[in-house]
Design an enzyme around this catalytic site. Structure first.
Site, PDB file in Angstrom:
ATOM      1  N   LYS A   1      22.425  -4.044   6.722  1.00 36.59           N
ATOM      2  CA  LYS A   1      23.723  -3.412   6.347  1.00 36.59           C
ATOM      3  C   LYS A   1      24.050  -4.320   4.969  1.00 36.59           C
ATOM      4  CE  LYS A   1      28.218  -2.862   7.874  1.00 36.59           C
ATOM      5  NZ  LYS A   1      29.274  -3.289   8.996  1.00 36.59           N
TER       6      LYS A   1
ATOM      7  N   LYS B   1      37.962 -10.806  11.186  1.00 37.63           N
ATOM      8  CA  LYS B   1      37.195 -11.999  11.930  1.00 37.63           C
ATOM      9  C   LYS B   1      38.489 -12.934  12.524  1.00 37.63           C
ATOM     10  CE  LYS B   1      35.633 -13.446   7.879  1.00 37.63           C
ATOM     11  NZ  LYS B   1      36.305 -12.451   6.955  1.00 37.63           N
TER      12      LYS B   1
ATOM     13  N   THR C   1      29.805  -4.089  12.558  1.00 39.69           N
ATOM     14  CA  THR C   1      29.761  -5.723  12.470  1.00 39.69           C
ATOM     15  C   THR C   1      30.709  -5.905  11.440  1.00 39.69           C
ATOM     16  OG1 THR C   1      27.930  -4.937  10.886  1.00 39.69           O
ATOM     17  CG2 THR C   1      27.548  -5.651  13.562  1.00 39.69           C
ATOM     18  N   ARG C   2      31.032  -7.347  11.540  1.00 38.23           N
ATOM     19  CA  ARG C   2      31.822  -8.115  10.719  1.00 38.23           C
ATOM     20  C   ARG C   2      31.435  -9.484  10.705  1.00 38.23           C
ATOM     21  NH1 ARG C   2      33.265  -3.346  10.109  1.00 38.23           N
ATOM     22  NH2 ARG C   2      35.235  -2.581   9.565  1.00 38.23           N
TER      23      ARG C   2
ATOM     24  N   HIS D   1      32.026  -5.829  -1.942  1.00 37.82           N
ATOM     25  CA  HIS D   1      33.603  -6.265  -1.554  1.00 37.82           C
ATOM     26  C   HIS D   1      34.582  -6.089  -2.626  1.00 37.82           C
ATOM     27  CE1 HIS D   1      36.636  -8.558   0.212  1.00 37.82           C
ATOM     28  NE2 HIS D   1      36.924  -9.529  -0.786  1.00 37.82           N
TER      29      HIS D   1
ATOM     30  N   HIS E   1      35.652   0.137  12.067  1.00 36.96           N
ATOM     31  CA  HIS E   1      34.285   0.850  12.132  1.00 36.96           C
ATOM     32  C   HIS E   1      33.272   0.098  11.593  1.00 36.96           C
ATOM     33  CE1 HIS E   1      35.922   2.936   8.574  1.00 36.96           C
ATOM     34  NE2 HIS E   1      34.714   3.346   8.563  1.00 36.96           N
TER      35      HIS E   1
ATOM     36  N   CYS F   1      34.842   3.357   4.152  1.00 38.42           N
ATOM     37  CA  CYS F   1      36.051   2.509   5.008  1.00 38.42           C
ATOM     38  C   CYS F   1      37.117   2.376   3.632  1.00 38.42           C
ATOM     39  CB  CYS F   1      35.583   1.189   5.565  1.00 38.42           C
ATOM     40  SG  CYS F   1      35.023   0.012   4.357  1.00 38.42           S
TER      41      CYS F   1
END
Length: 386
Positions: free
Chosen positions: A274, A354, A56-57, A278, A53, A323
């Protein structure tokens, strides 16, 4: 006791990897009969309980996590573009990706090394030149940029919806939702049986388990210990001006020696700018509730610090989300066959989506042929016992 539903292949977890494999098996050209495939998911994909969810990635080819991923990334990009053509949906936006950090940062050095090794187009520029080219950035001479114009943004929820539609139309693949697998067990005559919380049972000769946070607990019951850690992560969307549109601002990764490692996206379809972090995050047990965005003070503060330092045109917070990463100790993937006929795919450590188009192909072929693609050899469980 309910009867067992039998199929040739069983996939537990209909998220990014499981549904990618199912889509591949639904469309796989095969001169012989198409195998029956059963996919089980505790929810109804696409949903917000896994790792797909957030809209975008990024997809990058000159790969900072290691040159061993480059061939897989190249195959994945081909497969994403093929999926676009077949569905007629806009699934990949070629915004380019700008990798930023000090010249000595290992991530930047590995991006450049990957590009050299595979002869990938990569534009190198200093921080001041990057700010001039993309006025949404305020960078000084201490920063180095590596821009990959072939890279860009994947629309993950559209992709999952496209796969789901194709699977739903398939004659040989069945997706069963609301099927929370609570137990796996080998069968005396070979193969495996999965039992769901509501008592339903499913069996197959060969099995793919791609169940995210539930992967390690399911395998532990079979005596297989997987070194996976669940981590709560956050990301958010902010108000932003025209300089942050996809025509004038690329996707990015940013390494700051003080603030940490971040990634972000232009304002796509008016959703807002956004950004997420990481590294770092909070450790959670499988099944433990994730605190909402903002429950930890750093959820907003750590993003605001980056914006204030580097992104002068980004404005007020619109909304945030949470997430999860399922991490391995080395943050490389965990893909293996710990028992004959039982394939596991997990530990994607926040950088797996990806590759899902290519991994779905590889995992689907592995289920059918019984042989793993050579490119997956480096992701085996054995590396953790050396």
């Amino acid at each position: 006791m309910s009867p067992t539903t039998r199929s040739d292949y069983l996939i537990i977890g209909g998220g990014s990897m499981g549904l990618a494999a199912a889509d591949y098996l639904a469309s796989r050209p095969d001169a012989s009969r198409q195998p029956s495939v059963q996919v089980l998911d505790a929810h109804s994909p696409p949903h917000d309980q896994g790792a797909h969810h957030g809209e975008t990635r990024l997809i990058r080819l000159a790969y900072g996590e290691g040159s061993g991923y480059v061939s897989l990334a190249m195959r994945a990009l081909d497969r994403w573009q093929e999926l676009e053509r077949e569905t007629g949906e806009s699934l990949f936006l070629p915004t380019g990706v700008l990798n930023l950090g000090p010249a000595a940062a290992p991530f930047i050095q590995q991006v450049e090394a990957s590009a050299r090794q595979y002869d990938l187009p990569l534009e190198r520029l200093g921080g001041e030149a990057a700010s001039e080219r993309w006025p949404g950035w305020a960078l000084d001479a201490s920063m180095r940029g590596a821009f990959e114009f072939r890279a860009g943004v994947l629309r993950v929820e559209r992709i999952l919806a496209s796969w789901r539609q194709r699977v739903d139309r398939s004659a040989n693949v069945t997706l069963t939702t609301g099927a929370q697998v609570t137990r796996l067990q080998p069968l005396a005559k070979g193969g495996f049986e999965a039992t769901c919380a509501d008592g339903r049972r499913f069996s197959a000769d060969r099995l793919l388990v791609s169940a995210g946070q539930h992967l390690a607990p399911l395998l532990a019951a079979l005596g297989i210990e997987l070194p996976l850690t669940r981590v709560r992560k956050t990301f958010a969307w902010f108000e932003a001006g025209a300089r942050y549109g996809p025509e004038s601002f690329p996707g990015f990764s940013l390494t700051d020696e003080e603030l940490g490692v971040y990634y972000g996206f232009p304002d796509i379809d008016g959703a807002g700018f956004k950004i997420g972090r990481h590294d770092s995050g909070q450790i959670l047990a499988p099944g433990e509730r994730m605190a909402a965005f903002g429950d930890y003070p750093d959820d907003i503060v750590e993003l605001q610090r980056v914006i204030e330092r580097y992104l002068p045109g980004v404005g007020a917070l619109r909304h945030g989300a949470v997430c999860q990463y399922i991490r391995t100790p080395d943050e490389h993937f965990l893909i293996d066959e710990p028992l004959p006929g039982l394939i596991v795919a997990g530990g994607f450590s926040g950088h797996g989506f990806k590759f899902a188009s290519a991994l779905g192909e590889s995992l689907g072929e592995w289920l059918v042929s019984g042989h793993a693609a050579p490119g997956l050899a480096g992701f085996g469980l054995g590396r953790f016992s050396k």
